[in-house]
Motif scaffolding. Structure first.
Motif, mmCIF file in Angstrom:
data_model
loop_
_atom_site.group_PDB
_atom_site.id
_atom_site.type_symbol
_atom_site.label_atom_id
_atom_site.label_comp_id
_atom_site.label_asym_id
_atom_site.label_seq_id
_atom_site.Cartn_x
_atom_site.Cartn_y
_atom_site.Cartn_z
ATOM 1 N N LYS A 195 0.757 -1.107 0.011
ATOM 2 C CA LYS A 195 0.002 0.043 0.080
ATOM 3 C C LYS A 195 0.975 1.112 0.009
ATOM 4 O O LYS A 195 0.533 2.284 -0.643
ATOM 5 C CB LYS A 195 -0.804 0.149 1.177
ATOM 6 C CG LYS A 195 -1.950 -1.042 1.043
ATOM 7 C CD LYS A 195 -2.663 -1.133 2.598
ATOM 8 C CE LYS A 195 -3.889 -2.296 2.714
ATOM 9 N NZ LYS A 195 -4.631 -2.088 3.882
ATOM 10 N N GLU A 221 -3.673 3.499 -7.537
ATOM 11 C CA GLU A 221 -4.662 2.673 -6.934
ATOM 12 C C GLU A 221 -5.050 1.299 -7.791
ATOM 13 O O GLU A 221 -5.126 1.258 -8.755
ATOM 14 C CB GLU A 221 -6.138 3.391 -6.701
ATOM 15 C CG GLU A 221 -5.944 4.499 -5.676
ATOM 16 C CD GLU A 221 -7.178 5.241 -5.332
ATOM 17 O OE1 GLU A 221 -8.234 4.690 -5.831
ATOM 18 O OE2 GLU A 221 -7.310 6.064 -4.548
ATOM 19 N N LYS A 281 1.004 -3.700 5.756
ATOM 20 C CA LYS A 281 0.806 -2.786 4.659
ATOM 21 C C LYS A 281 0.585 -3.405 3.280
ATOM 22 O O LYS A 281 0.354 -2.795 2.544
ATOM 23 C CB LYS A 281 2.261 -2.445 4.400
ATOM 24 C CG LYS A 281 2.983 -1.580 5.694
ATOM 25 C CD LYS A 281 4.491 -1.427 5.376
ATOM 26 C CE LYS A 281 5.079 -0.807 6.933
ATOM 27 N NZ LYS A 281 6.413 -0.428 6.674
ATOM 28 N N GLY A 305 -2.110 -4.829 0.419
ATOM 29 C CA GLY A 305 -3.552 -5.096 -0.111
ATOM 30 C C GLY A 305 -3.612 -6.064 -1.074
ATOM 31 O O GLY A 305 -2.673 -6.744 -1.390
#
Length: 479
Positions: free
Chosen positions: A188, A197, A323, A325
């Motif tokens: 992230k 993103e 951390k 994703g």
């Protein structure tokens, strides 16, 4: 050894507790209390007697287990003294890199040499080896368990799709130790630094663009994808990319399709992505090397097995815990591209210690074992993907932020229909024919040559096409 000492201490305390209860039961309480205590005494004494009988039955037996060197198996090896203390069985491990394991175990089972009692195999190997009579049918052993053992083991708790993939002719031939699909991991912090993103359901084009941006922002690999040759190494992720782009290995009539426009486009994409944003020395990166790079924070994204999640979130071994994703396997022309795999435990047909081997297999794949890992090593690293109860366990759900997406990825796979177009085989990251072990490795070497620049992608896939076509003809698949 700490686990062994802990077990001895708990056993001693349990014995003291039983003796105390026995003293209370004979000291003249009320009839109701006396009856319940005597029943408890009898159950405890019977349990102790059963453990003693089990230990006496297998005392002095030594099992040899061949396994891969991944983190889950290292934990199993670490905790095996608990099993040894319970049963009197000694377990020796032969730990090998994935490619070497497959060669040695295949040679052993096919020759009936019996070097190993228990083998770590997958969904690809199991039906093939079962058909050849190389491994034991587990159903008779499971049927012979006592009602109490059956209830504790709870075979129905194991996901049906995994049991199905490890079966042949409606019989279970290996029991899953862990199971997995594939997902995209991302750091992230590194993505935020690049202003990037990743959606939950990304396309491969979105991933490639993000990887290039992150590499520019962080001056390090934007993505890691395995490049080490091997049908179970590089081709695991690469085959899902082929499927995503609409490619396939064979059409319905067993005509090879490795030089089709869709398959060539998928391989060109993979080679270009590694060149533009991947890890250096990609052809030496297998699962273990990729996991280490990601744990050490040396890359922004990694596409690989869901089983890696716990080891990325474990602060004892990972610098990026907290951390990470998660996104589902990227799509392109096709959705739902996550693979389906299980590292499972099978018993060699030539083993001389089959009952003891079954005892170990059911211990290492049990709810009891998952509880042991959770309590001793941390719930974040318990073997996932096999049991429904794991995903209902509040301790696991609290420790594993990846639990829901892993379960979603597992449930969305269909290993019987892996490609956008019809195919005559099953398997997402492999083709479930005996020849694929050799064919897949040779094709992966062609692709590695394209990564290294010694072949063009077109030439590599032309060579791969010839290999696949020859297998279809020589194997009698193509009529």
């Amino acid at each position: 050894m700490k686990m062994v000492q802990r077990f001895k201490m708990l056993s001693a305390l349990l014995l003291v507790f039983v003796l105390v209860l026995a003293g209370c039961g004979t000291s003249g309480g009320g009839n109701g209390g006396s009856s319940e205590t005597n029943a408890g005494d009898q159950a405890a004494n019977q349990s102790a007697a059963n453990k003693s009988d089990n230990k006496k039955e297998f005392e002095g037996v030594t099992l040899t287990l061949a396994t891969v060197n991944n983190p889950d198996m290292k934990i199993m090896q670490k905790l095996t003294p608990v099993f040894e203390e319970q049963t009197g069985i000694k377990v020796n491990y032969v730990v090998l890199p994935e490619n070497d394991l497959r060669k040695q175990v295949t040679m052993d089972v096919s020759s009936g040499a019996g070097k190993f009692d228990i083998v770590t195999i997958g969904t690809y190997d199991t039906p093939i080896w079962a058909k050849n009579g190389w491994i034991e049918n587990m159903d008779p052993y499971l049927s012979n368990m006592s009602d109490e053992e059956k209830q504790a083991y709870d075979l129905e708790d194991i996901f049906p799709s995994i049991r199905d993939a490890l079966s042949y002719d409606n019989h279970l031939y290996a029991i899953p130790f862990n199971a997995e699909s594939s997902i995209l991991y991302y750091n992230k912090e590194k993505l935020a630094k690049a202003g990037v993103e990743i959606p939950k359901n990304p396309t491969w084009e979105q991933v490639a663009e993000a990887a290039r941006q992150v590499k520019a922002a962080n001056n390090e690999p934007g993505i890691i994808i395995r490049g080490l040759p091997g049908w179970g190494e590089m081709l695991a992720p690469v085959n899902t990319i082929i499927n995503a782009f609409g490619g396939r290995w064979y059409d319905e009539n067993w005509n090879a399709q490795l030089d089709s426009p869709e398959t060539v486009a998928a391989i060109q994409f993979y080679v270009d992505l590694l060149a533009a944003a991947g890890q250096p020395g990609a052809t030496t990166t297998g699962f273990t090397e990729a996991l280490t790079l990601m744990q050490q924070g040396k890359a922004a994204m990694w596409y690989d097995a869901t089983t890696a999640a716990g080891f990325l979130e474990d602060p004892k071994v990972s610098t990026i815990a907290g951390k990470v994703g998660y996104a589902l396997a990227p799509s392109q022309a096709k959705d739902n591209n996550g693979w389906l795999w299980s590292w499972a435990l099978g018993i060699e047909a030539s083993s001389k210690n089959k009952e003891a081997a079954f005892k170990f297999v059911t211990w290492a794949t049990s709810k009891e074992y998952i509880q042991l890992v959770g309590e001793s090593e941390g719930w974040v690293v318990v073997p996932g993907g096999t049991r429904k109860s794991t995903y209902e366990n509040e301790n696991y759900k609290k420790a594993a932020p990846f639990a829901d997406i892993t379960l979603e990825a597992m449930n969305s796979t269909n290993y019987k229909e892996p490609s956008l177009k019809p195919v005559p085989y099953v398997g997402i990251q492999y083709v479930a024919i005996p020849e694929f072990q050799q064919l897949g490795t040779e094709v992966s070497q062609d692709i590695a040559a394209a990564i290294a620049g010694s072949k063009t992608v077109e030439q590599a896939m032309k060579d791969a096409q010839a290999r696949a076509e020859r297998v279809a003809v020589d194997g009698g698949y193509k009529k």
